[in-house]
Design a protein around this motif. Sequence first.
Motif, PDB file in Angstrom:
ATOM      1  N   UNK A  76       0.838  -1.198   0.000  1.00 27.68           N
ATOM      2  CA  UNK A  76       0.000   0.000   0.000  1.00 27.68           C
ATOM      3  C   UNK A  76       0.873   1.248   0.000  1.00 27.68           C
ATOM      4  N   UNK A  77       0.585   2.146  -0.913  1.00 28.98           N
ATOM      5  CA  UNK A  77       1.375   3.382  -1.032  1.00 28.98           C
ATOM      6  C   UNK A  77       0.654   4.500  -0.273  1.00 28.98           C
ATOM      7  N   UNK A  78       1.327   5.017   0.751  1.00 29.16           N
ATOM      8  CA  UNK A  78       0.713   6.002   1.637  1.00 29.16           C
ATOM      9  C   UNK A  78       1.341   7.381   1.437  1.00 29.16           C
ATOM     10  N   UNK A  79       0.473   8.373   1.244  1.00 26.73           N
ATOM     11  CA  UNK A  79       0.907   9.763   1.126  1.00 26.73           C
ATOM     12  C   UNK A  79       0.240  10.550   2.252  1.00 26.73           C
ATOM     13  N   UNK A  80       1.024  11.080   3.174  1.00 31.36           N
ATOM     14  CA  UNK A  80       0.479  11.870   4.277  1.00 31.36           C
ATOM     15  C   UNK A  80       0.014  13.222   3.741  1.00 31.36           C
ATOM     16  N   UNK A  81      -1.188  13.626   4.155  1.00 28.14           N
ATOM     17  CA  UNK A  81      -1.713  14.943   3.804  1.00 28.14           C
ATOM     18  C   UNK A  81      -2.244  15.552   5.096  1.00 28.14           C
ATOM     19  N   UNK A  82      -1.516  16.503   5.665  1.00 23.95           N
ATOM     20  CA  UNK A  82      -1.816  16.945   7.018  1.00 23.95           C
ATOM     21  C   UNK A  82      -1.371  18.381   7.253  1.00 23.95           C
ATOM     22  N   UNK A  83      -1.761  18.930   8.395  1.00 27.59           N
ATOM     23  CA  UNK A  83      -1.323  20.279   8.759  1.00 27.59           C
ATOM     24  C   UNK A  83      -0.012  20.246   9.536  1.00 27.59           C
ATOM     25  N   UNK A  84       0.379  19.078  10.037  1.00 28.89           N
ATOM     26  CA  UNK A  84       1.603  18.967  10.845  1.00 28.89           C
ATOM     27  C   UNK A  84       2.848  19.107   9.975  1.00 28.89           C
ATOM     28  N   UNK A  85       3.741  20.012  10.380  1.00 28.32           N
ATOM     29  CA  UNK A  85       4.958  20.222   9.593  1.00 28.32           C
ATOM     30  C   UNK A  85       6.211  20.190  10.464  1.00 28.32           C
ATOM     31  N   UNK A  86       6.130  19.515  11.629  1.00 29.35           N
ATOM     32  CA  UNK A  86       7.302  19.380  12.483  1.00 29.35           C
ATOM     33  C   UNK A  86       8.211  18.269  11.970  1.00 29.35           C
ATOM     34  N   UNK A  87       9.506  18.490  12.073  1.00 30.82           N
ATOM     35  CA  UNK A  87      10.480  17.524  11.566  1.00 30.82           C
ATOM     36  C   UNK A  87      10.246  16.115  12.114  1.00 30.82           C
ATOM     37  N   UNK A  88      10.078  16.013  13.433  1.00 31.99           N
ATOM     38  CA  UNK A  88       9.972  14.690  14.053  1.00 31.99           C
ATOM     39  C   UNK A  88       8.740  13.932  13.584  1.00 31.99           C
ATOM     40  N   UNK A 126       6.560  17.563  -0.391  1.00 30.17           N
ATOM     41  CA  UNK A 126       6.258  18.888  -0.920  1.00 30.17           C
ATOM     42  C   UNK A 126       7.434  19.821  -0.619  1.00 30.17           C
ATOM     43  N   UNK A 127       7.496  20.944  -1.298  1.00 27.14           N
ATOM     44  CA  UNK A 127       8.666  21.823  -1.232  1.00 27.14           C
ATOM     45  C   UNK A 127       9.021  22.222   0.202  1.00 27.14           C
ATOM     46  N   UNK A 128       8.018  22.647   0.979  1.00 25.34           N
ATOM     47  CA  UNK A 128       8.281  23.111   2.348  1.00 25.34           C
ATOM     48  C   UNK A 128       8.841  21.991   3.231  1.00 25.34           C
ATOM     49  N   UNK A 129       8.296  20.793   3.076  1.00 26.35           N
ATOM     50  CA  UNK A 129       8.762  19.655   3.876  1.00 26.35           C
ATOM     51  C   UNK A 129      10.144  19.197   3.415  1.00 26.35           C
ATOM     52  N   UNK A 130      10.390  19.279   2.127  1.00 27.36           N
ATOM     53  CA  UNK A 130      11.706  18.902   1.595  1.00 27.36           C
ATOM     54  C   UNK A 130      12.792  19.796   2.204  1.00 27.36           C
ATOM     55  N   UNK A 131      12.524  21.093   2.287  1.00 23.67           N
ATOM     56  CA  UNK A 131      13.488  22.018   2.887  1.00 23.67           C
ATOM     57  C   UNK A 131      13.679  21.701   4.369  1.00 23.67           C
ATOM     58  N   UNK A 132      12.570  21.414   5.045  1.00 22.95           N
ATOM     59  CA  UNK A 132      12.617  21.088   6.466  1.00 22.95           C
ATOM     60  C   UNK A 132      13.479  19.864   6.733  1.00 22.95           C
ATOM     61  N   UNK A 133      13.298  18.819   5.937  1.00 19.79           N
ATOM     62  CA  UNK A 133      14.007  17.565   6.162  1.00 19.79           C
ATOM     63  C   UNK A 133      15.496  17.696   5.892  1.00 19.79           C
ATOM     64  N   UNK A 134      15.860  18.618   5.023  1.00 21.56           N
ATOM     65  CA  UNK A 134      17.278  18.816   4.726  1.00 21.56           C
ATOM     66  C   UNK A 134      18.006  19.428   5.919  1.00 21.56           C
ATOM     67  N   UNK A 135      17.258  20.131   6.769  1.00 23.77           N
ATOM     68  CA  UNK A 135      17.857  20.684   7.993  1.00 23.77           C
ATOM     69  C   UNK A 135      18.001  19.577   9.037  1.00 23.77           C
ATOM     70  N   UNK A 136      17.047  18.634   8.999  1.00 24.19           N
ATOM     71  CA  UNK A 136      17.036  17.413   9.810  1.00 24.19           C
ATOM     72  C   UNK A 136      17.531  17.543  11.247  1.00 24.19           C
ATOM     73  N   UNK A 137      16.690  18.123  12.077  1.00 23.42           N
ATOM     74  CA  UNK A 137      16.990  18.174  13.509  1.00 23.42           C
ATOM     75  C   UNK A 137      15.719  18.443  14.289  1.00 23.42           C
ATOM     76  N   UNK A 138      15.651  17.902  15.514  1.00 27.54           N
ATOM     77  CA  UNK A 138      14.500  18.173  16.366  1.00 27.54           C
ATOM     78  C   UNK A 138      14.419  19.661  16.725  1.00 27.54           C
ATOM     79  N   UNK A 139      15.523  20.362  16.576  1.00 24.04           N
ATOM     80  CA  UNK A 139      15.524  21.777  16.946  1.00 24.04           C
ATOM     81  C   UNK A 139      14.617  22.595  16.037  1.00 24.04           C
ATOM     82  N   UNK A 140      14.159  21.990  14.915  1.00 22.81           N
ATOM     83  CA  UNK A 140      13.229  22.672  14.026  1.00 22.81           C
ATOM     84  C   UNK A 140      11.808  22.666  14.576  1.00 22.81           C
TER      85      UNK A 140
END
Length: 204
Positions: A76-88, A126-140
Motif C-alpha cells: 500500500x502506497x501512503x501519502x500523508x496529507x496533514x497540517x503537521x509540519x514538524x520535523x519529528x 512537498x517543497x516546504x517539507x523537503x526544505x525542512x528535512x534537509x535541515x534534519x533536527x528536532x531543533x526545528x
Amino acid sequence: MITVLLVDDHTILADGLRKLIEEAGDIKVDNIAHNLKECRYELRYKLPDVLLLDISLPDGNGVEFCKELNAKYPDLKILALTTYSEYSTVRQMLDNGALGYVIKNAMMEELIKGIRTVAEGKKFLCHEIDLLMKKSSHSNVWLTPRERELLRLVVEGYSSAEIAGITSLGQETIKGYRKNLLLKLGAKNTATLVKIALEEKLLW
C-alpha cells in the motif's frame, strides 16, 4: 486511472479535495474515510493505488496507523496529507512506511504531483517539507510557550495531576498537551519525550 482513498475527518474539506484532485483527469477518489475505523473497513475490500492519510483523526493517531498499515499491507502506497509540519512528525511518518508527505497549505499542483509520484512507488515531499528535512533536527520543532512550560515540568518529573495544580489547568487539558508533545517530537512515551528534550536541548 490512479485510484485514491482519502482519510480525513473534515467532511467539507474532504469533499472539496476530492473535486480538486479529480480535476487532474487521471486520478479518481474512490472513497472518503472520516476515521481509522472506516479506513480499515474500506481496505478490507479494496486497496487503492494511493492512500491519502491525515495524521490527526478522531479515533487515533495517523502516524501509528501508518505503521499498522505498512505491516498489514506492505504494498500500500501512503501519502500523508496533514497540517503537521514538524520535523519529528514527518520523520516518524516516513519511518513508519509513508512514501510521501504533503502539508495541506501546499499548492494543489504539488498534491497532484505527490499522488502521481507515490503511485509509481517513488518518494515525494512537498517543497516546504523537503526544505525542512534537509535541515534534519528536532531543533526545528516549534513549541508554544505553554508547551515549553509543560515540557519543562514533565522533564522535572511532575505527574499530570501535579502539573495541573502548578499551571491551574484541568487534568484533561494537561493530557491533551502531553499527547500533542508526544506527536510533535515523535516520542512514543514520556521517557522518550524526556530523552529527546534533553538531547536536543529543547528547553535551553
